[in-house]
Motif scaffolding. Structure first.
Motif, mmCIF file in Angstrom:
data_model
loop_
_atom_site.group_PDB
_atom_site.id
_atom_site.type_symbol
_atom_site.label_atom_id
_atom_site.label_comp_id
_atom_site.label_asym_id
_atom_site.label_seq_id
_atom_site.Cartn_x
_atom_site.Cartn_y
_atom_site.Cartn_z
ATOM 1 N N ALA A 1 0.828 -1.207 0.000
ATOM 2 C CA ALA A 1 0.000 0.000 0.000
ATOM 3 C C ALA A 1 0.863 1.257 0.000
ATOM 4 C CB ALA A 1 -0.932 -0.005 1.211
ATOM 5 N N LEU A 2 1.900 1.262 0.840
ATOM 6 C CA LEU A 2 2.791 2.428 0.888
ATOM 7 C C LEU A 2 3.536 2.604 -0.426
ATOM 8 C CD1 LEU A 2 4.251 2.102 4.512
ATOM 9 C CD2 LEU A 2 2.623 3.816 3.671
ATOM 10 N N VAL B 1 -3.711 5.764 -13.778
ATOM 11 C CA VAL B 1 -2.769 5.268 -12.765
ATOM 12 C C VAL B 1 -3.322 5.424 -11.365
ATOM 13 C CG1 VAL B 1 -0.451 5.480 -11.800
ATOM 14 C CG2 VAL B 1 -0.797 5.752 -14.270
ATOM 15 N N VAL B 2 -3.737 6.632 -11.007
ATOM 16 C CA VAL B 2 -4.199 6.868 -9.640
ATOM 17 C C VAL B 2 -5.493 6.100 -9.353
ATOM 18 C CG1 VAL B 2 -4.983 8.610 -7.991
ATOM 19 C CG2 VAL B 2 -3.071 9.114 -9.517
ATOM 20 N N LEU C 1 -8.081 1.638 -6.263
ATOM 21 C CA LEU C 1 -8.771 0.356 -6.158
ATOM 22 C C LEU C 1 -7.915 -0.695 -5.451
ATOM 23 C CD1 LEU C 1 -10.411 0.170 -9.704
ATOM 24 C CD2 LEU C 1 -11.539 0.720 -7.531
ATOM 25 N N PHE C 2 -6.624 -0.738 -5.810
ATOM 26 C CA PHE C 2 -5.726 -1.705 -5.183
ATOM 27 C C PHE C 2 -5.590 -1.440 -3.692
ATOM 28 C CE2 PHE C 2 -3.887 -2.713 -9.461
ATOM 29 C CZ PHE C 2 -4.095 -4.077 -9.396
ATOM 30 N N VAL C 3 -5.457 -0.185 -3.307
ATOM 31 C CA VAL C 3 -5.315 0.154 -1.890
ATOM 32 C C VAL C 3 -6.567 -0.258 -1.124
ATOM 33 C CG1 VAL C 3 -5.141 2.065 -0.247
ATOM 34 C CG2 VAL C 3 -3.622 1.986 -2.231
ATOM 35 N N TRP C 4 -7.744 -0.004 -1.707
ATOM 36 C CA TRP C 4 -8.974 -0.412 -1.042
ATOM 37 C C TRP C 4 -9.086 -1.928 -0.946
ATOM 38 C CZ3 TRP C 4 -11.981 1.881 2.153
ATOM 39 C CH2 TRP C 4 -12.100 3.271 2.140
ATOM 40 N N LEU C 5 -8.625 -2.623 -1.979
ATOM 41 C CA LEU C 5 -8.628 -4.082 -1.919
ATOM 42 C C LEU C 5 -7.706 -4.593 -0.818
ATOM 43 C CD1 LEU C 5 -8.661 -5.091 -5.702
ATOM 44 C CD2 LEU C 5 -10.498 -5.406 -4.035
ATOM 45 N N ILE C 6 -6.556 -3.922 -0.668
ATOM 46 C CA ILE C 6 -5.627 -4.307 0.407
ATOM 47 C C ILE C 6 -6.270 -4.082 1.766
ATOM 48 C CG2 ILE C 6 -3.463 -3.675 1.543
ATOM 49 C CD1 ILE C 6 -2.328 -3.130 -1.272
#
Length: 350
Positions: free
Chosen positions: A32-33, A93-94, A99-104
């Motif tokens: 995430a970071l 990109v953003v 979406l990836f951060v929320w999935l994490i």
């Protein structure tokens, strides 16, 4: 299936995760970071494509604020991309990063909040379909050594089910990778929950002879043909354990006595006996069925190892006896083989 107590619902398997929780959490935090860092870096290098509604210059603090707000939400509109390049970056990109951060975040919530429910369901499915496993009743000194030896011999720890009423013992067994179940192995319900009827073998090491014999009696009633090995401390109780239905009765003190007595008749007898028993020894005992091309041959004529004994029905014969001069179909052979010898014939795990 018959159950004999009302607490059967508490007999549930569990198995330790192979990945520590702190490691899984650390990896997710780093990912995430890393994704946020990518968005922050590009926004900073392309800061000329961003404008504040106030007209003030865009600083690094503004970039940090804009990146975090954009990744976690859709932004507040106080800082906006004004160039085509900045808008395309936010679009392609953003938005995926968001979406990836929320999935994490959702995955982490699942692991630490919902996984317990999922794990219980998964283990209940495994429990219903468990077959060909080894059940170990009692995880004391002998039970833990038996589990360690099974693993050293190549057994899958997940296919070893440890049943014990001691929570501390179960934590130790679970740390070894085995499947564990808290329960009283003298009860029908506990052994039935461990799927004893479809198990490959049962090892009983309850610490007390009376408890071990009661477990054997209970297991034999549920699984009449199951191979059962039991540890008995007192020589007086060995015959009782056999009568209860134990296939193999092992007395640790008697075995130690055999090694000690053997050592007095020759310096290498005890060493060879230990070599046969130990995983790291040069030779091993193997039990297997007679192959079709061996039928009619003498026990001394087998090519896979050194034949010591054959089991025919309920009788056993040594290599020197007349019955061992002609092998028959369905005979079981006990032979000595090199430790790493390939298995060329079907073996019987005992």
């Amino acid at each position: 299936m018959h159950y004999d107590d009302a607490d059967t619902v508490h007999y549930r398997l569990r198995r330790q995760s192979r990945t520590p929780a702190w490691l899984a959490l650390s990896w997710r935090a780093l990912v995430a970071l890393g994704l946020i860092g990518i968005a922050l870096a590009v926004h900073w290098f392309d800061r000329d494509g961003l404008r504040q509604n106030s007209g003030a210059p865009v600083t690094f603090a503004d970039i940090l604020y804009f990146t975090m707000i954009t990744v976690t939400t859709v932004g507040y509109g106080d800082i906006v991309p004004v160039t085509q390049q900045a808008r395309m970056f936010d679009t392609f990109v953003v938005t995926p990063i968001r979406l990836f951060v929320w999935l994490i975040f959702l995955g982490t919530a699942y692991d630490f909040l919902l996984k317990g429910v999922w794990e219980k369901w998964r283990m209940s499915v495994i429990q219903r379909h468990l077959e060909g496993h080894v059940v170990v009743a009692g995880f004391g000194t002998s039970g833990s050594e038996a589990v360690s030896e099974l693993v050293r011999r190549g057994a899958d720890p997940g296919m070893i089910v440890v049943v014990d009423a001691n929570a501390a013992a179960l934590r130790t067994a679970e740390a070894c990778g085995t499947t564990v179940m808290e329960g009283n192995a003298t009860r029908n319900a506990a052994l039935e929950a461990a799927r004893i009827a479809s198990a490959r073998a049962l090892i009983v090491s309850a610490g007390r002879d009376d408890t071990s014999i009661l477990i054997v009696l209970t297991a034999r009633r549920i699984a009449p043909d199951l191979p059962i090995s039991v540890v008995i401390r007192s020589e007086d109780n060995e015959a009782i354990a056999h009568q209860a239905g134990a296939t193999v009765v092992i007395n640790p003190a008697s075995f130690a006595g055999l090694l000690l007595a053997g050592s007095t008749h020759g310096p290498h007898i005890a060493d060879y006996m230990a070599d046969l028993a130990a995983t790291g020894g040069r030779v091993a005992l193997r039990e297997r069925t007679v192959t079709a091309d061996e039928v009619g041959k003498p026990l001394a004529g087998i090519a896979t190892g050194l034949g010591h004994r054959i089991y025919r029905g309920h009788q056993d014969f040594g290599f020197w006896e007349p019955e061992a001069q002609r092998l028959e179909a369905d005979d079981l052979i006990v032979e000595v083989v090199p430790r790493n010898a390939p298995t060329s014939a079907p073996t019987m795990d005992r």
